[in-house]
Design a protein around this motif. Structure first.
Motif, mmCIF file in Angstrom:
data_model
loop_
_atom_site.group_PDB
_atom_site.id
_atom_site.type_symbol
_atom_site.label_atom_id
_atom_site.label_comp_id
_atom_site.label_asym_id
_atom_site.label_seq_id
_atom_site.Cartn_x
_atom_site.Cartn_y
_atom_site.Cartn_z
ATOM 1 N N THR A 74 -9.206 27.920 -6.785
ATOM 2 C CA THR A 74 -8.300 27.156 -7.632
ATOM 3 C C THR A 74 -7.356 28.108 -8.330
ATOM 4 O OG1 THR A 74 -9.882 27.236 -9.439
ATOM 5 C CG2 THR A 74 -9.968 25.315 -8.003
ATOM 6 N N ARG A 75 -6.162 27.662 -8.549
ATOM 7 C CA ARG A 75 -5.136 28.506 -9.146
ATOM 8 C C ARG A 75 -5.300 28.540 -10.659
ATOM 9 N NH1 ARG A 75 1.148 27.687 -7.629
ATOM 10 N NH2 ARG A 75 0.576 27.991 -5.476
ATOM 11 N N GLN A 76 -5.355 29.716 -11.221
ATOM 12 C CA GLN A 76 -5.445 29.893 -12.663
ATOM 13 C C GLN A 76 -4.042 30.093 -13.217
ATOM 14 O OE1 GLN A 76 -8.254 29.661 -14.387
ATOM 15 N NE2 GLN A 76 -9.394 29.272 -12.519
ATOM 16 N N PRO A 77 -3.798 29.653 -14.445
ATOM 17 C CA PRO A 77 -2.473 29.883 -15.033
ATOM 18 C C PRO A 77 -2.182 31.381 -15.096
ATOM 19 C CG PRO A 77 -3.813 28.481 -16.453
ATOM 20 C CD PRO A 77 -4.679 28.920 -15.321
ATOM 21 N N SER A 78 -0.957 31.747 -14.784
ATOM 22 C CA SER A 78 -0.596 33.157 -14.719
ATOM 23 C C SER A 78 -0.345 33.771 -16.088
ATOM 24 C CB SER A 78 0.642 33.336 -13.848
ATOM 25 O OG SER A 78 1.716 32.620 -14.402
ATOM 26 N N ASP A 125 -0.052 29.384 -27.256
ATOM 27 C CA ASP A 125 -1.110 29.898 -26.394
ATOM 28 C C ASP A 125 -1.060 31.414 -26.246
ATOM 29 O OD1 ASP A 125 -2.012 27.348 -25.920
ATOM 30 O OD2 ASP A 125 -0.830 27.089 -24.108
#
Length: 70
Positions: free
Chosen positions: A36-40, A47
């Protein structure tokens, strides 16, 4: 005119076949293998830990106390 309709029809059939049997078939087979792609990075300033630390420093002042105690 018939030639134009034939070209449009062949293009439409080709497009529909590509959509039905094209890249989506390969995507659905390999979907479980992909991570799954994690936020970059941070999405917004709230944040970003560096922004929050700087905001905390500016809010508390140089001695680290809240502004209400002064």
């Amino acid at each position: 005119m018939t030639f134009l309709f034939a070209v449009i029809g062949i293009a439409a059939i080709g497009f529909l076949l590509w959509r039905a049997f094209g890249p989506q078939l390969a995507d659905s087979e390999n979907r479980d293998e992909r991570p799954t792609r994690q936020p970059s990075g941070p999405v917004g300033p709230d944040d970003d830990p560096d922004f929050l630390l700087d905001l905390d420093r500016r809010t508390r002042g140089p001695n680290g106390a809240d502004g209400e105690d002064i």
